[in-house]
Design an enzyme around this catalytic site. Structure first.
Site, PDB file in Angstrom:
ATOM      1  N   ASP A 117      38.693  42.419  32.202  1.00 47.45           N
ATOM      2  CA  ASP A 117      39.460  41.248  32.619  1.00 47.45           C
ATOM      3  C   ASP A 117      38.953  40.058  31.804  1.00 47.45           C
ATOM      4  O   ASP A 117      37.762  39.750  31.822  1.00 47.45           O
ATOM      5  CB  ASP A 117      39.236  41.009  34.119  1.00 47.45           C
ATOM      6  CG  ASP A 117      40.455  40.435  34.808  1.00 47.45           C
ATOM      7  OD1 ASP A 117      41.055  39.489  34.248  1.00 47.45           O
ATOM      8  OD2 ASP A 117      40.801  40.903  35.904  1.00 47.45           O
ATOM      9  N   ASP A 219      43.745  37.047  32.182  1.00 48.39           N
ATOM     10  CA  ASP A 219      43.967  36.256  33.387  1.00 48.39           C
ATOM     11  C   ASP A 219      44.765  34.981  33.075  1.00 48.39           C
ATOM     12  O   ASP A 219      44.432  34.255  32.141  1.00 48.39           O
ATOM     13  CB  ASP A 219      42.582  35.880  33.936  1.00 48.39           C
ATOM     14  CG  ASP A 219      42.611  35.362  35.348  1.00 48.39           C
ATOM     15  OD1 ASP A 219      42.957  36.124  36.253  1.00 48.39           O
ATOM     16  OD2 ASP A 219      42.264  34.177  35.539  1.00 48.39           O
ATOM     17  N   GLU A 261      48.644  38.414  31.951  1.00 43.88           N
ATOM     18  CA  GLU A 261      49.097  37.963  33.275  1.00 43.88           C
ATOM     19  C   GLU A 261      49.826  36.636  33.100  1.00 43.88           C
ATOM     20  O   GLU A 261      49.248  35.657  32.628  1.00 43.88           O
ATOM     21  CB  GLU A 261      47.919  37.776  34.234  1.00 43.88           C
ATOM     22  CG  GLU A 261      48.406  37.466  35.647  1.00 43.88           C
ATOM     23  CD  GLU A 261      47.422  36.715  36.543  1.00 43.88           C
ATOM     24  OE1 GLU A 261      47.579  36.774  37.760  1.00 43.88           O
ATOM     25  OE2 GLU A 261      46.512  36.040  36.011  1.00 43.88           O
ATOM     26  N   HIS A 335      45.107  42.860  43.207  1.00 37.71           N
ATOM     27  CA  HIS A 335      44.081  42.243  44.061  1.00 37.71           C
ATOM     28  C   HIS A 335      44.505  40.882  44.597  1.00 37.71           C
ATOM     29  O   HIS A 335      43.773  40.284  45.377  1.00 37.71           O
ATOM     30  CB  HIS A 335      42.782  42.111  43.258  1.00 37.71           C
ATOM     31  CG  HIS A 335      42.920  41.105  42.142  1.00 37.71           C
ATOM     32  ND1 HIS A 335      43.772  41.297  41.072  1.00 37.71           N
ATOM     33  CD2 HIS A 335      42.348  39.903  41.951  1.00 37.71           C
ATOM     34  CE1 HIS A 335      43.700  40.245  40.273  1.00 37.71           C
ATOM     35  NE2 HIS A 335      42.850  39.390  40.780  1.00 37.71           N
ATOM     36  N   ASP A 336      45.634  40.367  44.157  1.00 42.80           N
ATOM     37  CA  ASP A 336      46.130  39.072  44.638  1.00 42.80           C
ATOM     38  C   ASP A 336      47.319  39.242  45.588  1.00 42.80           C
ATOM     39  O   ASP A 336      47.907  38.239  46.012  1.00 42.80           O
ATOM     40  CB  ASP A 336      46.601  38.213  43.455  1.00 42.80           C
ATOM     41  CG  ASP A 336      45.477  37.836  42.508  1.00 42.80           C
ATOM     42  OD1 ASP A 336      44.328  37.683  42.972  1.00 42.80           O
ATOM     43  OD2 ASP A 336      45.751  37.686  41.298  1.00 42.80           O
TER      44      ASP A 336
HETATM   45  C1  GLC Z   1      44.447  35.223  38.409  1.00 41.65           C
HETATM   46  C2  GLC Z   1      43.648  36.253  39.156  1.00 41.65           C
HETATM   47  C3  GLC Z   1      43.221  35.683  40.471  1.00 41.65           C
HETATM   48  C4  GLC Z   1      42.352  34.487  40.219  1.00 41.65           C
HETATM   49  C5  GLC Z   1      43.051  33.473  39.319  1.00 41.65           C
HETATM   50  C6  GLC Z   1      42.068  32.497  38.764  1.00 41.65           C
HETATM   51  O1  GLC Z   1      45.650  34.950  39.022  1.00 41.65           O
HETATM   52  O2  GLC Z   1      44.376  37.434  39.272  1.00 41.65           O
HETATM   53  O3  GLC Z   1      42.543  36.618  41.270  1.00 41.65           O
HETATM   54  O4  GLC Z   1      41.993  33.868  41.420  1.00 41.65           O
HETATM   55  O5  GLC Z   1      43.683  34.070  38.221  1.00 41.65           O
HETATM   56  O6  GLC Z   1      41.225  33.116  37.837  1.00 41.65           O
END
Ligand code: GLC
Ligand code: CA
Length: 568
Positions: A117, A219, A261, A335-336
Site C-alpha cells: 500500500d 492510496d 485508489e 477495509h473502508d
Molecule cells: C484511503 C484508505 C483509508 C485511509 C485514507 C487515508 O481511503 O483506504 O483507509 O483512511 O485513504 O489514508
C-alpha cells in the site's frame, strides 16, 4: 518476476508492458489483507506478518494471484497504518523487515505477489520529514508539506474540510502557520509540487521493488495533484503529470501491477489513469457503486436501502466505458466499507451462504480484476455495534460530532455507522470456532464478531457447497477462460428490479450470467441476446445447461452458462 498468472508479456521495444490479452493481472484475482485483523501469531491481540505467513496456504488454495497488503510500515496508528512515520521500516507490532522479506519470498514460492500500500498523499505527523519541517519556516523539509498563514482573524486559511470531518487545517504553534491535512490532523498532506519530495518517493518505491514487491496499491492517488488555493482537491491540474513521472521513474519496464485508489474517478476520466498509451497505472479502484448508495445529505452516515437497478447501471456504465481500453477493479468490499453479504446480500442464517455466492458470481464474471476482502471468501458479516463509543475507527469518531452537529440524530448516526462504517470490515478474521476464533490467543484489538462460532474458515472450508469453494472455483475460471478476462460485455435487462444479468462474448462463444439478487423466487424473461446452451460453469442453486426465454429463479440463485453464440 514470475507469478502464478504470468503468461506471455507483450513488450514493445521501449520496455513498456502493453495491455494485452495475456497480462497476468488481468487473469489474476487480488486478495486484500488488513494485517491488524488477519492473524495474530504472538498473542498480543494484533495481527502480524508472521500470522499472515502462517495463512498463506489458505490463500494459495483459494487461487489468488496477489495480495494487496494494507500498510505495515512504521506508524503511530492514528489511522491504523495509513499514517506512516517511516516508509522503510515495519511497525514493530506487525514484525520486522526480515519478516517482510520472508513474506515476499514465501508468497512468491506459492505464485502470489505482494502488492504494498503506497500512502503518499500524506505522512504521519511523526514522520522525520514533518518533525523537521515544523521546526522552522526555513527548514529544508518545510516545503514537503502544505503550510499557510492564518486568516486575518487568526483562523484557518480557508474553509477546506477534512474527509474525516472538521477543518482540514491545524495550527502549528511552533511557527504560527497552519498545515493541511485532508484526513486526520495526524496525517499532514505532502506537497507534491516539490520535486525533491517526489524524488524521495520514487527512490523509496524503487527500493521496495528491489525487495521483490509485485506492485503498489496507491492510496487516494487522485488527491496528490491538489491545488488548494484554487479549491481543487481531487483531480488537480498536475495529477496526471505526477503519475506519469512516477511511471517513468519507477514503473517503466517492470512487470508489476499498479492500482490507483480514486474516489473521484468516473467513466469519462478513468482512461487518463489506465489508457494503454498513457504510461500511468494498470487499473483504477473506484467507488461509483459505493457512493451511489449514499445519502445526498449525510453521505454514508445515513443508511439507505439497496437500489439494485441503480447499482447495475453503475457497473454497466463502467463496463461500457472501459470496454476497449483501460482496466477496472471489481470489488464489493474493502477495509473502508461494510461487509459485502451484509450490504448487498442477505446475512440471515437462511440466505447468507447462498447470497454471498450469488454476489461473488455477479462480480467475478465481469471484466476487470476482482478483489476479495479478507473474510469475504467465507461470507463474514457486519458486526452490530450497540453504542457509538464501541467504535474504534478514527473516521467514525471524528464524524460523530460533525454529523450529529449537522442534524443527524444519534440513533441515525449509529445506524449509519453500523451499516456503512469501516469497523465492520476490521473485526478480526474468523478462522475457527474456538475461543479467539483462531485469530488470537490474547485479547483482540477490536472485538471478534460473536457469530464466529458458526461462521469461520474451518467450518466453511469443510463444506463443499460453502462460500470458499465457490470463490475458489470462480477465481480458477477467470484464470483459465479468456472470455472472462477479455470477452465483450453485454448488459441484459438493466431495469429488472430483482435480477442481474449479462452476457460475455468472445470468438463465437457466449457466457451468460443470470442472478436473482433477492430472497424470494422470481420469474425472469431472458432477452434473446443472452440465450445460451452449453456447460454450466457456476451455480448457487443447482446447475442448468442452458438459459433461454422464461426462467424461474430460486432466491439468490445465480447461474452462469458457457456455450456457443446461437443464431437467434
Ligand atoms: C484511503 C484508505 C483509508 C485511509 C485514507 C487515508 O481511503 O483506504 O483507509 O483512511 O485513504 O489514508
Ligand atoms: Ca501480534
Amino acid at each position: 518476476m514470475r507469478f502464478r498468472f504470468a503468461l506471455t508479456q507483450d513488450r514493445a521495444g521501449d520496455g513498456e508492458t502493453k495491455m494485452s490479452a495475456t497480462t497476468w493481472w488481468q487473469r489474476a484475482t487480488g486478495y486484500q489483507v488488513y494485517p491488524r485483523s488477519f492473524c495474530d501469531a504472538n498473542g498480543d491481540g494484533v495481527g502480524d506478518i508472521p500470522g499472515l505467513i502462517s495463512k498463506l496456504d489458505h490463500l494459495a488454495d483459494l487461487g489468488i494471484g496477489f495480495i494487496w497488503l494494507s500498510p505495515v510500515y512504521a506508524s503511530p496508528m492514528a489511522d491504523n497504518g495509513y499514517d506512516i512515520s517511516d516508509y522503510e521500516a515495519i511497525a514493530p507490532e506487525f514484525g520486522t523487515m526480515a519478516d517482510m522479506e520472508r513474506l515476499i519470498a514465501e508468497a512468491k514460492a506459492r505464485g502470489i505477489g505482494i502488492v504494498m500500500d503506497l500512502v503518499v498523499n500524506h505522512t504521519s505527523d511523526e514522520h522525520a520529514w514533518f518533525k523537521s519541517a515544523r521546526g522552522s519556516l526555513v527548514d529544508a523539509k518545510r516545503d514537503y508539506y502544505v503550510w499557510r498563514d492564518p486568516d486575518s482573524d487568526g483562523g484557518p486559511p480557508d474553509e477546506t474540510q477534512s474527509l474525516f470531518g472538521g477543518p482540514a487545517w491545524t495550527l502549528d504553534p511552533v511557527t504560527g502557520q497552519y498545515y493541511l491535512h485532508l484526513f486526520d490532523r495526524k496525517q499532514p498532506d505532502l506537497n507534491w509540487e516539490n520535486p525533491a519530495l517526489r524524488a524521495e518517493i520514487w527512490a523509496m518505491m524503487n527500493r521496495w521493488f528491489d525487495r521483490g514487491t509485485a506492485g503498489f496499491r496507491m492510496d487516494v492517488i487522485d488527491l496528490i495533484g491538489k491545488d488548494i488555493d484554487a479549491g481543487i482537491i481531487a483531480d488537480g491540474p498536475r495529477l496526471h503529470e505526477y503519475i506519469r513521472e512516477m511511471h517513468r521513474e519507477t514503473l517503466r519496464g517492470r512487470d508489476v501491477v499498479t492500482v490507483g485508489e480514486a474516489w473521484s474517478a468516473r467513466p469519462d476520466n478513468a482512461l487518463l489513469y489506465t489508457g494503454r498509451d498513457r504510461g500511468e497505472l494498470s487499473m483504477v479502484f473506484q467507488f461509483s457503486h459505493v457512493v451511489e448508495g449514499w445519502d445526498a445529505e449525510f453521505g454514508k452516515w445515513r443508511a439507505r436501502p439497496r437500489d439494485l437497478v441503480a447499482l447495475k447501471r453503475v457497473f454497466n456504465a463502467w463496463q461500457a466505458a472501459l470496454a476497449d481500453d483501460g482496466w477496472n477493479s471489481l470489488f464489493w468490499s474493502n477495509h473502508d466499507l461494510p461487509r459485502a453479504v451484509s450490504k448487498y446480500g442477505d446475512d440471515s442464517a437462511e440466505w447468507r451462504v447462498r447470497s454471498a455466492k450469488a454476489l461473488a458470481t455477479v462480480l467475478h464474471l465481469m471484466k476487470g480484476t476482482p478483489y476479495v476482502y479478507q473474510g469475504e471468501e467465507i461470507g463474514m458479516t457486519n458486526m452490530a455495534f450497540s453504542r457509538v463509543e464501541e467504535f474504534d475507527d478514527v473516521e467514525i469518531r471524528n464524524n460523530y460530532p460533525v454529523q450529529t452537529g449537522r442534524g443527524l440524530s444519534e440513533d441515525e448516526f449509529l445506524a449509519g455507522a453500523n451499516a456503512n462504517g469501516r469497523d465492520n470490515a476490521r473485526t478480526p478474521m474468523q478462522w475457527e470456532a474456538g475461543e479467539g476464533a483462531g485469530f488470537t490467543v490474547g485479547t483482540p484489538w477490536l472485538p471478534i464478531n460473536p457469530n464466529y462460532r458458526a461462521i469461520n474458515v474451518a467450518a466453511d472450508r469443510s463444506d463443499p457447497e460453502g462460500v470458499f469453494a465457490h470463490y475458489k472455483s470462480l477465481i480458477s475460471l477467470r484464470n483459465r477462460l479468456d472470455i472472462i478476462s477479455q470477452g465483450r460485455f453485454v448488459p441484459l435487462a438493466e431495469d429488472h428490479p430483482a435480477v442481474w444479468a449479462y452476457a460475455r462474448e468472445l470468438a463465437g462463444e457466449r457466457l451468460t450470467m443470470v442472478a436473482n439478487l433477492t430472497s424470494a423466487p422470481v420469474g425472469f424473461d431472458l432477452p434473446p441476446e443472452g440465450t445460451v446452451a452449453g456447460r454450466c460453469i457456476a451455480a448457487t442453486a443447482g446447475p442448468r445447461d442452458g438459459l433461454e426465454g422464461r426462467i424461474e429463479l430460486a432466491p439468490w440463485e445465480a447461474v452462469a452458462v458457457l456455450g456457443s453464440v446461437r443464431p437467434t
